[in-house]
Scaffold this motif. Sequence first.
Motif, short mmCIF file in Angstrom:
data_model
loop_
_atom_site.label_atom_id
_atom_site.label_comp_id
_atom_site.label_asym_id
_atom_site.label_seq_id
_atom_site.Cartn_x
_atom_site.Cartn_y
_atom_site.Cartn_z
N TYR A 17 37.00 48.56 41.28
CA TYR A 17 37.10 49.12 39.94
C TYR A 17 37.99 50.37 39.94
N LEU A 62 39.35 47.81 29.40
CA LEU A 62 39.35 46.74 30.39
C LEU A 62 38.74 45.48 29.76
N HIS A 94 41.27 53.72 28.99
CA HIS A 94 41.59 52.47 29.67
C HIS A 94 40.64 51.39 29.15
N LYS A 146 46.45 51.43 36.54
CA LYS A 146 46.76 51.35 35.10
C LYS A 146 47.12 52.73 34.55
N ARG A 198 38.00 40.58 37.93
CA ARG A 198 38.70 41.06 39.13
C ARG A 198 37.85 42.03 39.93
N ASP A 203 39.93 41.68 33.55
CA ASP A 203 39.77 42.85 34.43
C ASP A 203 38.37 42.85 35.05
N LEU A 251 41.61 49.43 40.40
CA LEU A 251 42.16 48.85 39.17
C LEU A 251 42.54 49.95 38.18
#
Length: 208
Positions: free
Chosen positions: A41, A189, A187, A48, A196, A193, A44
């Motif tokens: 997490y 998600l 952000h 971004k 992932r 996402d 990720l």
Amino acid sequence: MSDPKRTVVFIDWQNVIMDARRAFFSHPYGTSDGQIDPLSYGRLLTSKEPLGTDGDRVLHEVRVYRGRPHSEKDPKTNAAHMRQAAAWQRQGVELIAKDLRYPRDWPKAKAEEKGIDVALAIDAIRMAISDELDVAILATTDTDQRPVLEAFHEVPLPGEQVVEVATWKSPNFRKKLQVKGYHVWCHFLDEEDFRRVRDPRDYNLSAR
């Protein structure tokens, strides 16, 4: 060329999990529904970068804030918590856990977290003031964290530290932490996402 921006992700565990359930699952929830791998997490989110920003980011630390079940009152849940904590710590994730508070009519009434919000807020502001980060990403929609967003805009900081927030997004869920009068990048998600970074393991089951 500027140095990579040290990014620290602060995860309000219970908030992130419950929001993921509301966004991507339906009742009744399974044990691992909404569960994420904190390191994945964090990676990720670090990848971004907001539009218009200049400079690479590097994941400096992932910090998870959550309640800790009592070893005698609730030994099964405590054992699951310890297995999960051990898995995170092997990855280098920093866990900040505080004992849950058990009401008199427990287990009819649920145990509650105590001091988690305060611990997260203090750490985020302290690390910014002491120049231990360049970017703080708060993974929570809890309005108790609004003072953190205000502090990043109002308290003198040693550099150009910024605060951002993260949340889930789906047709059934769109909620974010914000403060009127300040622009804070969010952000969002989505379900792709989430998949992932999802952790499907049931930590109630002992490793064989």
